[in-house]
Structures are given as C-alpha cells and as structure tokens.
Motif scaffolding. Structure first.
Motif: not given
Length: 285
Positions: A127-146
């Motif tokens: 699932s992390q590879a998916l997030r990276d390819q979609l441009g959401f490959g940031q830290s969990d902290s930034k992702t969860n805040k967003a």
C-alpha cells in the motif's frame, strides 16, 4: 478437485471479476461465507456479496483496473498467486482523492479452496508503493494530519455529508458529550442534528498534533442558532465554542474520534442556561 482446477478457480476470480468487472464470477468462485483477510481493509465482511461490493468499490476508484497473475502455485487445497495490478486513479480510494495517475502495485494472495469455491482468502500488497505513486508518499504524520483536515473541511465546513463514507471506516466510533455513536450513519445523524440547528456552522482548526496513527486537534466551532437544538427554540444568536478532538486514523480513514467541547458555554450562548446560573454552578464547584 485437482490442483489445476483449484488454480483455474482462483485465476477466474482475478481475470474475470477483478479485470473484467464480471461480478457474477464471484458467485461462481467464492463461497457465501468466505472469510477475507486484508490489512488495508480490516473491516471487510465475510461472504461473496461483501466481496462483490469490495471489487465494485476498487474498480470505481480505478475503472481501468487490470490484474495479472505473475506466478501461481498450488498444494493440497491452497493456491498462492503473486500478482500485479495496474490502473488509473479516477476515484476516492482509502481516503485518497483522485489524482488521475497511473499506478502499478504488486501483492500476494493465498486462497483456500473447498468444494469448488474459495472459502478463505488472505491478501497482502504494498500500500505504501501505491501512496508513493499517487503522490501521497509523505510521512505518516503529514498524511494523517491532511486526512484530519479534509475530514473536517469537507464534511462540516463544506457541508458534504455524502463524503462521510469516504472518510470513516465501517466500524467507526465517535465519543462526545452527547454520547457514543457508531458508523457512517451515526455520524450522519449527529451531522444533521447540528447543521439543522446551526446551518452556517464552521470548525476552525487551531492546532494539530500527530504521533503515529493518532491526531490531536484543538478547534473553535462557530455558527448561528437558526434552528431548533434539542428542546431549545432558535435564538438567532451567534456562538463560538472551543473544543478538542483525538482521532485515530488507519489506512487513510478515521477509525475512532473522541470529541469534547464546552457544552455549558454553548447552552449559555443560545440562552438555554442563564449566565447567572452558569456562574452559580461554577462557584459551587
């Protein structure tokens, strides 16, 4: 059934149901009480009907989704497939807004076949590879805040209750001064209660702190008391109430939410509790 027949059952599920969207294939290959195990979808209910809805949801997010079996092995009544999925991100998926990006993700599934149908299925994929390819490959902290910000902004501030299902899990739980509620329907009822009483309500996030899967928020809720709130008739008064929340986020969705706010200040501002009574209660405390 022999090993080749078991392989064919699992291959049909992948090629016909997942790639072609032929959901009737699920009825032919998956047992009515089949159990599913996927860390990305921990709330996936057992059964063929549940799995058809799951495939429909995934293909809605990736309409051109295609699956290929890179390797397939069978022994006893179990079939293992190492697969690759390709598709274009056109719809919301795991809380991630459409990006129109093409992705390629690999994974492995183990199928238990009994009586000519799949009775249990384990899936694990990157699932992390998916997030990276979609441009959401940031830290969990930034992702969860967003995610926490979008959850508040879209549902409460933009008044889009239809987005609730995109942001919360099936077993979502909300704890607040008004009680405990469950699932998207429970949150929708809470939403309707407050928005009908305060149609212009707005939640301003003052601060966000994140550690792991937990996001803490400090906010100020404002609005005009234009509708009946409980037994309190509309007062036309503007309110401003501070509060705080703790959200747990997993796989891009809100799993639980602990929310608190100054209920006494709210009731006082709409005239349900006289200011003098509030001061008296405070002094007695």
């Amino acid at each position: 059934m022999n090993l080749e027949e078991n392989k064919q059952i699992c291959r049909r599920l992948m090629e016909e149901a997942w790639t072609l969207g032929s959901l009737h294939t699920v009825d032919e290959t998956v047992a009515s009480d089949c159990r599913f195990h996927d860390p990305a979808f921990p709330s996936l209910a057992p059964g063929a009907e549940s799995y058809k809805q799951h495939i429909h949801m995934c293909r809605g997010a990736f309409p051109d989704l295609s699956c290929s079996a890179d390797d397939i092995l069978a022994e006893r009544n179990e079939v293992v497939i190492h697969w690759t999925v390709r598709g274009t991100h056109k719809g919301n998926f795991l809380g991630l807004e459409p990006t129109n990006r093409a992705v390629m993700v690999s994974g492995t599934s183990i199928h238990r076949v009994e009586g000519g149908k799949i009775s249990e299925l384990w899936a694990d994929w990157n699932s992390q590879a998916l997030r990276d390819q979609l441009g959401f490959g940031q830290s969990d902290s930034k992702t969860n805040k967003a995610i926490a910000r979008r959850f508040v902004e879209e549902i409460w501030n933009q008044k889009k209750p239809e987005r609730i299902n995109y942001f919360v899990t099936e077993d979502y739980t909300r704890f607040s001064p008004t009680g405990t509620l469950q699932g998207a329907q429970g949150l929708r009822r809470d939403y309707d209660t407050y928005v009908s009483a305060f149609p212009d309500c707005h939640i301003q996030i003052e601060d966000l702190i994140c550690e792991g899967d937990q996001v803490g928020a400090r906010f100020i809720a404002t609005g005009t008391h234009s509708g009946k709130f409980g037994e309190v008739a509309p007062s036309g008064k503007h309110v401003s109430v501070p509060g705080a929340a703790m959200l747990r986020i997993a796989n891009g969705k809100v799993v639980s939410e602990y929310v608190t706010w100054d209920t006494l200040a709210l009731m006082q501002q709409i005239g349900a509790v006289p200011a003098e009574a509030a001061r008296t209660r405070s002094s007695r405390a």
